[in-house]
Scaffold this motif. Structure first.
Motif, short mmCIF file in Angstrom:
data_model
loop_
_atom_site.label_atom_id
_atom_site.label_comp_id
_atom_site.label_asym_id
_atom_site.label_seq_id
_atom_site.Cartn_x
_atom_site.Cartn_y
_atom_site.Cartn_z
N ARG A 30 -9.39 2.59 -15.90
CA ARG A 30 -9.22 4.07 -15.27
C ARG A 30 -7.93 4.01 -14.60
O ARG A 30 -7.09 5.05 -14.46
N GLU A 31 -7.55 3.20 -13.95
CA GLU A 31 -6.16 3.05 -13.03
C GLU A 31 -5.04 2.91 -14.03
O GLU A 31 -3.96 3.33 -13.76
N ARG A 46 -12.63 -1.32 -7.48
CA ARG A 46 -11.71 -0.35 -7.31
C ARG A 46 -10.41 -0.47 -6.91
O ARG A 46 -9.10 -0.28 -7.02
N ALA A 75 -8.14 -2.84 -8.62
CA ALA A 75 -7.60 -1.94 -9.66
C ALA A 75 -6.60 -1.36 -9.24
O ALA A 75 -5.33 -1.02 -9.96
N GLU A 76 -6.61 -0.64 -8.13
CA GLU A 76 -5.51 0.21 -7.48
C GLU A 76 -4.27 -0.92 -7.29
O GLU A 76 -2.98 -0.17 -7.58
N GLY A 119 -2.58 -1.28 -10.74
CA GLY A 119 -1.94 0.15 -11.17
C GLY A 119 -0.42 0.13 -10.24
O GLY A 119 0.45 0.37 -10.88
#
Length: 339
Positions: free
Chosen positions: A24-25, A313, A316-317, A320
């Motif tokens: 997603r990221e 999350r 993952a950020e 990113g």
């Protein structure tokens, strides 16, 4: 350019959560491999020079060959691993602190280490209040009696019943992401909340001796540092009003457990509840296993589906940010980028 990533998840922060969050990221440009660690089916412990990790150095070294980024909860970032993982540049720990990483060695090797603050704040706060209520209302003990076919009316004897939260004073040692949420929940019960935390300024802030003298309930939420080691010992427990309840869902090092057992056995404390311990798992023969009026859970206060998703999350950020060349938000070794 493709970045090679290793998702080294376990049976709580699952690889599928890590991979989905990274996709997603960073929708493209990642080549993700996977390694599944045995925690919590197999407890963590010391590995090399780090304190809390899964003992998987050999398999981790093999999986990290040619890998630039590793996202994990329990993989050990030791000197031995760093010596072999020559391409590694980012190690994202999905825990509140990177206790499974040798930060000095990582910095020397040029590896940035990040962590995931606040990932389990809600879960731990809710579990803390559940422990407090369980100890105060004797829920585990009465359930065990009923399950064994025993109906004990003596639990209703005046000296055997505990206090109510409403109208009582609760002392919180530590007022970070977890302690502040505990305070909010307890105020909803109608409790008065006092806080001891040298790093925050609040109207409810008091020095530790005053907090202990006024609190019918004591809940620990401080960080584990040399200054907080055994900060609640025999003298501090004796300073609590007779019939108080103590809860520790933070770190085992904050509390003198022998002193706690003494206070429970003497009847000075009405009860206590623990989710963390000086040695995990609890060794056979420990006083904790036979001390009365003690509720225990096996270091699972932060265990919720939302915690696992939050951990994935946050990590993952960071992946990113790394791929976009942006500053990392939760860098544990900022000296890596010092001039």
């Amino acid at each position: 350019m493709t970045v090679r990533v290793l998702a080294a998840g376990d049976h709580f922060v699952l690889n599928r959560l890590l991979v989905a969050a990274m996709r997603r990221e960073v929708p493209s440009g990642l080549a993700v491999g996977e390694l599944t660690l045995p925690w919590p089916v197999v407890p963590f412990g010391p590995v090399g020079e780090v304190r809390e990790a899964s003992d998987v150095e050999d398999s981790l070294i093999e999986a990290l060959r040619g890998v630039e980024v590793c996202v994990t909860q329990m993989a050990p970032l030791t000197e031995r691993v760093l010596a072999e993982a020559r391409d590694l540049r980012l190690f994202c720990v999905t825990r509140g602190g990177p206790v499974n990483a040798n930060l000095a060695a990582a910095t020397k090797a040029g590896v940035a280490v990040t962590f995931a603050p606040g990932r389990n704040a809600v879960a731990t706060a809710e579990h803390t209040v559940a422990l407090l209520l369980a100890a105060t209302r004797r829920i585990p003990q009465t359930h065990a009696d009923l399950a064994a076919g025993v109906w004990r009316g003596d639990y209703y004897v005046y000296d055997n019943v505990g206090p109510e939260l409403e109208g009582s004073t609760v002392g919180l040692v530590g007022y970070g992401a977890i302690g502040s949420r505990v305070a909010r929940i307890l105020r909803g019960f109608g409790a008065e909340v006092l806080v001891h935390d040298p790093y925050v300024e609040l109207e409810e802030s008091v020095e530790l001796p005053e907090l202990l003298a006024r609190s019918r309930f004591l809940s620990l939420h401080a960080r584990a540092t040399p200054e907080t080691d055994a900060m609640i010992g025999a003298a501090e427990l004796a300073a609590l009003p007779r019939g108080s309840v103590v809860v520790n869902s933070a770190r085992g090092s904050l509390l003198d457990y022998d002193a706690l057992c003494d206070a429970l056995e003497s009847g000075h404390l009405f009860g206590a509840a623990l989710d963390v311990f000086p040695e995990e798992p609890i060794p056979a023969g420990s006083r904790l296993l036979t001390t009365p009026n003690l509720v225990m859970t096996p270091h699972l206060a932060g265990g919720s589906k939302q915690t696992a998703a939050n951990a994935a999350r946050i990590a993952a950020e960071e992946v990113g940010r790394y791929t976009r060349g942006e500053p990392l938000a939760h860098l544990a070794n900022p000296e890596l980028f010092s001039p």
